[in-house]
Design an enzyme around this catalytic site. Sequence first.
Site, mmCIF file in Angstrom:
data_model
loop_
_atom_site.group_PDB
_atom_site.id
_atom_site.type_symbol
_atom_site.label_atom_id
_atom_site.label_comp_id
_atom_site.label_asym_id
_atom_site.label_seq_id
_atom_site.Cartn_x
_atom_site.Cartn_y
_atom_site.Cartn_z
ATOM 1 N N GLY A 30 -91.773 -14.726 5.637
ATOM 2 C CA GLY A 30 -91.177 -13.910 4.654
ATOM 3 C C GLY A 30 -91.946 -13.819 3.662
ATOM 4 N N GLY A 45 -88.668 -12.139 11.689
ATOM 5 C CA GLY A 45 -87.517 -12.062 10.600
ATOM 6 C C GLY A 45 -87.455 -10.555 10.304
ATOM 7 N N GLY A 46 -88.352 -10.374 9.097
ATOM 8 C CA GLY A 46 -88.082 -9.118 8.406
ATOM 9 C C GLY A 46 -88.534 -7.882 9.253
ATOM 10 N N TRP A 75 -82.076 -11.585 12.714
ATOM 11 C CA TRP A 75 -81.557 -10.576 11.627
ATOM 12 C C TRP A 75 -81.073 -11.482 10.367
ATOM 13 C CZ3 TRP A 75 -78.412 -6.457 14.876
ATOM 14 C CH2 TRP A 75 -79.054 -6.250 15.787
ATOM 15 N N LYS A 76 -81.028 -12.839 10.438
ATOM 16 C CA LYS A 76 -80.677 -13.505 9.410
ATOM 17 C C LYS A 76 -79.260 -12.875 8.875
ATOM 18 C CE LYS A 76 -85.380 -15.046 8.406
ATOM 19 N NZ LYS A 76 -86.456 -15.302 7.368
#
Length: 254
Positions: A176, A237-238, A13-14
């Site tokens: 990303g 990620g995203g 989720w960064k």
Amino acid sequence: MNKDRKLIIAGNWKMNKTVAEALDLSRALKLELAGVKEVDMVVCPPFTALADVSKAILDSNIRLGAQNMSEHIMGAFTGEIAAGMLKEFSVRYVILGHSERRQYQKESDALVATKALAAHGASLKPIVCVGEMLAERESGQTEKVLERQVTGSLAGLSKEQMGETIIAYEPVWAIGTGKTATTAQAQDAHAFIRGLLSRMFDDTVARRVRIQYGGSVKPSNARELMSQPDVDGALVGGASLEPRSFGDIIKNSI
Ligand code: PEP
């Protein structure tokens, strides 16, 4: 999909999600993924949401990961978080050496290796990230870079520790950016990494280690990527920030 190694799909989720948002996402994922047994599923929220997410997913099939940790066990290291502290929240996995940390915090392979040893010392499973930059791929240096990162970032691990370590192959140019490696590029890199593991450890260890692919994984490309013989999951990620897209990546991978 029938493989000896169980797929492992993790959401990074960064630096996203307040505690309230993290709880909403966790609860939605719990419902969305309730019946899934075929894949090890991991969410890696920011440190600030670990305690609450841990409680929210306690009685579910989703496991908790952290995005980083200190190489030290305790002491005067302002702003750092130790593996033992993560264990307090039932964290099972920790992402180490993500390209963003290599780039912005200048983390070296040697530091990642020290962290991986510290993670095992606390019975956390490290997810060690490696991957080449665009210029390195374009100049034909992908294998050289991977060899340096894999040997350096896993240095000192015992065979047993290596067997409990996950590697994430994440070409930096695909993170990303919406650009995904082709299935052939991913498979080639994964097979190369497995060959390195065989030389560094042995064939048994190499066959056991799960190697995730990361870099713009989405529901539409998950199935094809996971169908490759050496691709054993994904670091997302995203697309892990929405329950539907993360859920669909997992369901499409089964
Ligand atoms: C990542 O940062 O690990 C990653 C794979 O990001 P994305 O899926 O957004 O490319």
